[in-house]
Write an enzyme that holds these catalytic residues in place. Structure first.
Site, PDB file in Angstrom:
ATOM      1  N   GLU A  20      -1.664  -7.105   7.154  1.00  0.00           N
ATOM      2  CA  GLU A  20      -0.185  -7.099   7.521  1.00  0.00           C
ATOM      3  C   GLU A  20      -0.360  -8.111   8.966  1.00  0.00           C
ATOM      4  OE1 GLU A  20       2.768  -6.888   7.581  1.00  0.00           O
ATOM      5  OE2 GLU A  20       3.190  -4.780   7.489  1.00  0.00           O
ATOM      6  N   HIS A  49       1.088  -1.150  -0.031  1.00  0.00           N
ATOM      7  CA  HIS A  49      -0.194  -0.005   0.056  1.00  0.00           C
ATOM      8  C   HIS A  49       0.686   1.233   0.244  1.00  0.00           C
ATOM      9  CE1 HIS A  49       0.912   0.848   4.148  1.00  0.00           C
ATOM     10  NE2 HIS A  49       0.735  -0.475   4.353  1.00  0.00           N
TER      11      HIS A  49
END
Length: 202
Positions: free
Chosen positions: A88, A15
């Site tokens: 994550e 990202h």
């Protein structure tokens, strides 16, 4: 593209930038949005995906990844398929902390073990968080599932830096220590449906 092809190509990328990235605060599962620089980083990938069109777009379900996926791939015409398993690493009690704060609260050895590529530390986790092995298992299982159950030849996946670096190490049979993964850098991964094996092109 031939949907019967036994090869799958995945363009996997991290990202864009967030305020917590800039402040060097660890994010983990904390749902932190992109900042304006991060949005610009995501838009910088538009030419790449114009030259390398994808049929499916997958993303971690965290907002910073979903927004990056939309901006990078121009996915107005493609639904983003959100997947919790592409999140994550869960960092437990250290989420939101700067690395210096982690050292003060939990000791430098804790951070060193968590960063270590040593096989002896595969199962080590920061307090309340996930180990490298747990991250790899959930991400790898989800990758295999989408490659076998979705009809595509080329797809994109937007995820996160820590978990991707560990995944690429795992997919190389722990023979390669991947470089640090910058925001919005694209990596090519291929999957063979016959052998059920991945290859990372670092």
């Amino acid at each position: 593209m031939n949907s019967d092809n036994q090869k799958r190509t995945l363009y996997i990328f991290r990202h864009g930038l967030t305020d917590w990235n800039q402040q060097r605060r660890l994010q983990g599962h904390s749902d932190i949005p992109l900042n304006e620089e991060g949005r610009n980083q995501a838009r910088s990938l538009i030419p790449f995906f114009k030259d390398n069109p994808v049929e499916k777009v997958f993303s971690s379900d965290l907002v910073r990844a979903v927004e990056t996926a939309h901006l990078a791939t121009g996915a107005a015409h493609i639904d983003i398929i959100k997947n919790f398993h592409f999140r994550e690493a869960h960092l437990g009690q250290v989420e939101g902390l700067h690395e210096d704060q982690i050292v003060l609260q939990f000791g430098e050895e804790s951070l060193e073990k968590w960063r270590s590529w040593d096989v002896a530390h595969r199962t080590y986790a920061l307090p309340g968080g996930e180990s490298r092995e747990q991250c790899n298992q959930r991400f790898h299982k989800a990758l295999v599932e989408i490659c076998n159950s979705h009809d595509f030849s080329v797809a994109a996946i937007c995820s996160h830096g820590f978990v991707l670096r560990r995944l690429f190490h795992f997919l190389s049979n722990e023979t390669i220590i991947p470089p640090m993964i910058a925001n919005c850098i694209v990596f090519k991964v291929t999957f063979d449906k016959v052998t059920q094996q991945f290859e990372v092109h670092l």
